[in-house]
Design a protein around this motif. Structure first.
Motif, mmCIF file in Angstrom:
data_model
loop_
_atom_site.group_PDB
_atom_site.id
_atom_site.type_symbol
_atom_site.label_atom_id
_atom_site.label_comp_id
_atom_site.label_asym_id
_atom_site.label_seq_id
_atom_site.Cartn_x
_atom_site.Cartn_y
_atom_site.Cartn_z
ATOM 1 N N GLY A 39 48.917 45.865 26.887
ATOM 2 C CA GLY A 39 47.965 45.929 25.782
ATOM 3 C C GLY A 39 47.867 44.714 24.886
ATOM 4 O O GLY A 39 47.045 44.689 23.976
ATOM 5 N N ARG A 41 47.335 40.559 23.714
ATOM 6 C CA ARG A 41 46.358 39.514 24.011
ATOM 7 C C ARG A 41 46.997 38.133 24.120
ATOM 8 O O ARG A 41 46.309 37.131 24.239
ATOM 9 N N GLY A 61 45.274 49.354 28.241
ATOM 10 C CA GLY A 61 46.493 48.886 27.602
ATOM 11 C C GLY A 61 47.330 50.040 27.104
ATOM 12 O O GLY A 61 46.798 51.086 26.735
ATOM 13 N N VAL A 62 48.645 49.830 27.095
ATOM 14 C CA VAL A 62 49.581 50.812 26.564
ATOM 15 C C VAL A 62 50.562 50.049 25.674
ATOM 16 O O VAL A 62 51.307 49.209 26.160
ATOM 17 N N MET A 63 50.534 50.338 24.365
ATOM 18 C CA MET A 63 51.334 49.550 23.433
ATOM 19 C C MET A 63 52.032 50.447 22.422
ATOM 20 O O MET A 63 51.404 51.317 21.824
ATOM 21 N N THR A 68 51.933 46.669 17.856
ATOM 22 C CA THR A 68 50.499 46.416 17.732
ATOM 23 C C THR A 68 50.212 45.144 16.943
ATOM 24 O O THR A 68 49.245 44.450 17.224
ATOM 25 N N GLN A 73 47.567 43.236 19.560
ATOM 26 C CA GLN A 73 46.846 44.034 20.554
ATOM 27 C C GLN A 73 45.507 43.414 20.904
ATOM 28 O O GLN A 73 44.834 42.824 20.072
ATOM 29 N N HIS A 74 45.162 43.549 22.166
ATOM 30 C CA HIS A 74 43.917 43.000 22.684
ATOM 31 C C HIS A 74 42.742 43.785 22.107
ATOM 32 O O HIS A 74 42.732 45.013 22.147
ATOM 33 N N LEU A 77 39.697 45.930 25.103
ATOM 34 C CA LEU A 77 40.106 46.725 26.258
ATOM 35 C C LEU A 77 39.158 47.892 26.502
ATOM 36 O O LEU A 77 38.518 48.398 25.583
ATOM 37 N N LEU A 80 42.805 51.855 25.126
ATOM 38 C CA LEU A 80 44.105 51.472 24.584
ATOM 39 C C LEU A 80 44.849 52.726 24.158
ATOM 40 O O LEU A 80 44.339 53.519 23.369
ATOM 41 N N HIS A 81 46.052 52.888 24.692
ATOM 42 C CA HIS A 81 46.918 54.002 24.310
ATOM 43 C C HIS A 81 47.987 53.446 23.379
ATOM 44 O O HIS A 81 48.747 52.557 23.769
ATOM 45 N N ARG A 89 55.923 53.964 26.390
ATOM 46 C CA ARG A 89 55.052 52.985 27.051
ATOM 47 C C ARG A 89 55.279 53.010 28.560
ATOM 48 O O ARG A 89 54.334 53.110 29.332
#
Length: 185
Positions: A39, A41, A61-63, A68, A73-74, A77, A80-81, A89
């Motif tokens: 997740g 970037r 993504g999984v973050m 975060t 975080q990206h 996506l 995103l979870h 995760r």
């Protein structure tokens, strides 16, 4: 197919790693596969996601919530979870993915792919675990795995569970033709 990619949140010192992340992300998207990853970037994580997205792919993504901000975080996506911690995760990525690929990365990458591989060995899942061997990054690891086998700490069939190649297309072919060994217990 949903393919989890474990890789560094930094780019490494050699531009070959970034190029390989770009190639893998683009290749997975062009082949119609969904990228599941951490997740972020930054680093190889961001590169593989950016390339998959640029090629029209879906990226999940999984973050963990605590990362975060740290991993940044990206923002683009497909999905995103946000999960509670690293344990969640890995569990969520394992639940979502049909296969796992480890690119170059640090101890977090090793921990993630080794846990997925351990779960496969124990029969918790029957999904392939692969290593994208960019710039011979994993040669030493596979030499050590041979040592574990020769010293009786790993059965040969469990060492063979881990697929390794420097070519994304070859890894995908290995994933598609993978047959797991019988369960350990």
């Amino acid at each position: 197919m949903k393919i989890a990619v474990f890789c560094g949140s930094s780019p490494g010192k050699n531009n070959l790693y970034r190029e390989a992340a770009d190639q893998l992300g683009r290749f997975l998207a062009e082949q119609g596969h969904v990228l599941v990853y951490g997740g972020g970037r930054t680093g190889l994580m961001g590169q593989v996601a950016d390339s998959a997205l640029a090629a029209g792919g879906d990226v999940v993504g999984v973050m963990p919530i605590a990362l975060t901000e740290k991993e940044i975080q990206h923002p683009h996506l497909s999905e995103l979870h946000i999960v509670a911690d690293m344990h969640e995760r890995k569990a969520k990525m394992a639940q979502l993915a049909d296969a796992f690929i480890a690119m170059p990365g640090g101890v977090g990458t090793m921990e993630e792919i080794f846990e997925a591989w351990t779960w496969a060995q124990l029969g918790y899942h029957h999904k392939p675990c692969c290593f994208l061997n960019v710039n011979r990054y994993y040669d030493g690891l596979f030499t050590f795995i041979d040592t574990m086998i020769s010293q009786g700490f790993m059965r040969p069939e469990y060492g063979e569970m881990a697929q390794i190649s420097d070519d994304p297309a070859q890894l995908l072919a290995m994933i598609e033709s993978y047959t797991p060994p019988s369960d350990k217990w």
